[in-house]
Design a protein around this motif. Structure first.
Motif, short mmCIF file in Angstrom:
data_model
loop_
_atom_site.label_atom_id
_atom_site.label_comp_id
_atom_site.label_asym_id
_atom_site.label_seq_id
_atom_site.Cartn_x
_atom_site.Cartn_y
_atom_site.Cartn_z
N VAL A 1 0.82 -1.71 -0.03
CA VAL A 1 0.02 -0.25 -0.07
C VAL A 1 0.91 0.99 0.40
N GLY A 2 2.25 0.74 -0.30
CA GLY A 2 3.46 2.26 -0.38
C GLY A 2 3.84 3.10 0.76
N HIS A 3 4.01 1.81 1.82
CA HIS A 3 4.59 2.35 3.59
C HIS A 3 5.88 2.06 2.77
N PRO A 4 6.93 2.48 4.06
CA PRO A 4 8.82 2.47 3.40
C PRO A 4 8.84 1.40 4.62
N PHE A 5 9.78 0.33 4.39
CA PHE A 5 10.38 -0.24 5.68
C PHE A 5 9.94 -0.18 7.06
N SER A 6 10.39 0.95 7.01
CA SER A 6 10.59 1.44 8.45
C SER A 6 9.51 1.66 8.68
N SER A 7 7.87 1.62 8.37
CA SER A 7 6.67 1.76 8.92
C SER A 7 6.39 0.75 8.94
N ALA A 8 6.69 0.23 7.97
CA ALA A 8 6.46 -1.81 8.19
C ALA A 8 6.54 -2.62 8.91
N ILE A 9 7.70 -2.18 9.39
CA ILE A 9 8.02 -2.36 11.17
C ILE A 9 7.78 -2.26 12.43
N GLN A 10 7.21 -0.99 11.96
CA GLN A 10 6.39 -0.37 13.66
C GLN A 10 5.04 0.20 13.63
N ILE A 11 4.88 -1.20 12.26
CA ILE A 11 2.96 -1.70 11.98
C ILE A 11 3.10 -2.69 12.69
N VAL A 12 4.34 -3.33 12.73
CA VAL A 12 3.79 -5.11 13.26
C VAL A 12 4.08 -4.90 14.77
N GLU B 1 9.91 -7.88 20.51
CA GLU B 1 11.13 -7.40 19.56
C GLU B 1 11.73 -6.69 18.31
N ILE B 2 10.40 -6.27 17.33
CA ILE B 2 10.68 -6.01 16.44
C ILE B 2 10.06 -4.64 16.73
N GLY B 3 9.58 -4.38 18.05
CA GLY B 3 9.02 -3.04 18.53
C GLY B 3 10.98 -1.97 18.90
N VAL B 4 11.41 -3.11 19.65
CA VAL B 4 13.08 -2.22 19.34
C VAL B 4 13.39 -2.38 18.53
N ILE B 5 13.47 -3.17 17.51
CA ILE B 5 14.51 -2.92 16.16
C ILE B 5 14.01 -1.27 15.80
N ALA B 6 12.34 -1.15 15.42
CA ALA B 6 11.46 0.28 14.97
C ALA B 6 12.38 0.85 15.84
N ASP B 7 12.28 0.95 16.91
CA ASP B 7 12.96 1.42 17.71
C ASP B 7 14.34 2.20 17.92
N GLU B 8 15.21 0.90 17.45
CA GLU B 8 17.31 1.27 16.76
C GLU B 8 16.57 2.22 15.60
N SER B 9 16.32 1.39 14.36
CA SER B 9 16.20 2.23 13.28
C SER B 9 16.24 3.40 13.10
N ALA B 10 14.52 3.73 14.28
CA ALA B 10 14.75 4.95 14.69
C ALA B 10 15.64 6.14 15.05
N TYR B 11 16.78 5.84 15.76
CA TYR B 11 17.91 6.52 16.47
C TYR B 11 18.82 6.55 15.28
N GLY B 12 19.26 5.21 14.18
CA GLY B 12 20.08 5.61 12.87
C GLY B 12 20.97 3.70 12.80
N ARG B 13 20.40 3.02 13.28
CA ARG B 13 21.10 1.72 13.38
C ARG B 13 19.59 0.75 11.87
N ASP B 14 21.21 0.59 11.47
CA ASP B 14 20.94 -0.31 10.07
C ASP B 14 19.35 -1.18 10.25
N VAL B 15 18.04 -1.49 9.88
CA VAL B 15 17.62 -2.41 10.29
C VAL B 15 17.46 -3.87 9.80
N GLY B 16 18.58 -4.29 8.43
CA GLY B 16 19.24 -5.31 8.44
C GLY B 16 19.92 -5.71 9.36
N GLU B 17 21.05 -4.98 9.91
CA GLU B 17 21.83 -4.92 10.53
C GLU B 17 20.81 -5.73 12.16
#
Length: 322
Positions: A164-175, A186-202
């Motif tokens: 529907v057009g969301h970027p992957f970072s937004s998809a992570i936040q929705i999950v 666990e996914i919420g921690v990844i969403a927060d980390e990506s918001a503070y600059g960490r690579d999502v794949g990492e």
């Protein structure tokens, strides 16, 4: 007091130790720590007014504290299980809990049995340490099973968000908002980390290695490759979701096929012990004529060895690698 009565009391006290550990855990951390909660723990902490940075720091501390404490003597045997179970107790608190329930078990043995002091001390320590280990092991097993069950739905939710057009970072936040624990936090921690600059794949790769989960490794690799070379991530994740769901169905089928053999092995190993207990309850002097002979102890040890060997052989025969 007959041996059989003491044996039954030992079992009751051990079950009480397990219930005590679970009760202490839920009393300290509340129902939000339970995997049955509909709202994941991260959202629950945010709704209570805790700052996002503090929530992230607390959850990351809980996720890594056990492996960081592998240097503690004997705790290394428990660290990996405690990490997979994401036990909120610190390693020091777990050691204190073992000591506390060992004391409770010793007091119960003192009041309920006529065993000698040395036997009570030994059994108290075994019940305290073993009870906490079994509790953590069951927590880890249940949590990993829920991960495997939740992951396909979470990946499909990501796919719908991307389409529907969301970027992957937004998809992570929705999950992170829609999925309950254990995967939600666990996914919420990844969403927060990506918001503070960490690579999502990492971050996904780190989570997969920490939980030692192959399906999460597939997800991390798919996201990393898409970040580096581009492509339709929604289609890739859609295919991955189908693969994960097929693997999950195959695991369940194998589990169903081997269930009868596993229960047969458990029954064949446990029934002689239960029969011995019932014989001593019904007729305590049944073995009086033979227990003083020289062959009684060796024969009993041989029978015990066969029972233990039977259990492990049946486990090996039903441990099918998929």
């Amino acid at each position: 007091m007959p041996f059989s009565s003491d044996f039954i009391i030992y079992g009751i006290i051990f079950i009480a130790v397990l219930l005590l550990v679970e009760g202490v855990y839920l009393t300290i951390f509340g129902k939000s720590i339970s995997l049955n909660s509909r709202v994941n723990r991260r959202l629950d902490m945010l709704e209570k007014g805790t700052a996002r940075e503090q929530v992230l720091e607390q959850l990351r501390k809980e996720m890594h504290q056990h492996m960081n404490a592998k240097g503690i003597p004997l705790y290394s045997l428990l660290a990996e299980k405690a990490q997979k179970a994401n036990i909120a107790f610190t390693p020091q608190q777990i050691m204190m809990l073992m000591g506390g329930v060992s004391v409770v078990a010793y007091l119960g043995l003192t009041m309920g049995t006529s065993a000698t002091m040395g036997v009570r001390l030994l059994l108290g320590v075994v019940m305290g340490v073993g009870g906490v280990f079994i509790w953590i092991n069951n927590k880890a097993k249940k949590r990993m099973e829920m991960f495997e069950e939740q992951l396909p739905d979470a990946v499909e939710l990501m796919v719908r968000s991307l389409r529907v057009g969301h970027p992957f970072s937004s998809a992570i936040q929705i999950v992170a908002k829609e999925v309950p624990d254990p995967l939600g936090s666990e996914i919420g921690v990844i969403a927060d980390e990506s918001a503070y600059g960490r690579d999502v794949g990492e971050a996904l790769k780190a989570m997969a290695e920490r939980l030692d989960m192959q399906d999460l490794r597939f997800l991390a690799v798919a996201v990393t490759i898409q970040q580096q070379s581009g492509g339709n991530l929604a289609e890739v994740l859609d295919g991955l979701a189908k693969v994960i769901r097929s693997r999950f169905k195959l695991f369940r089928r194998v589990k169903a096929i081997t269930a009868e053999a596993k229960w047969s092995g458990t029954f064949l190993s446990g029934f002689p012990v239960l029969a011995e207990v019932m014989i001593n309850v019904i007729q305590p002097g049944y073995y009086d004529d033979v227990k003083e002979t020289g062959a009684f102890i060796p024969a009993a040890l041989v029978c015990l060895g066969f029972l233990i060997a039977n259990y492990f052989v049946m486990r090996m025969l039903t441990n099918i690698k998929v």
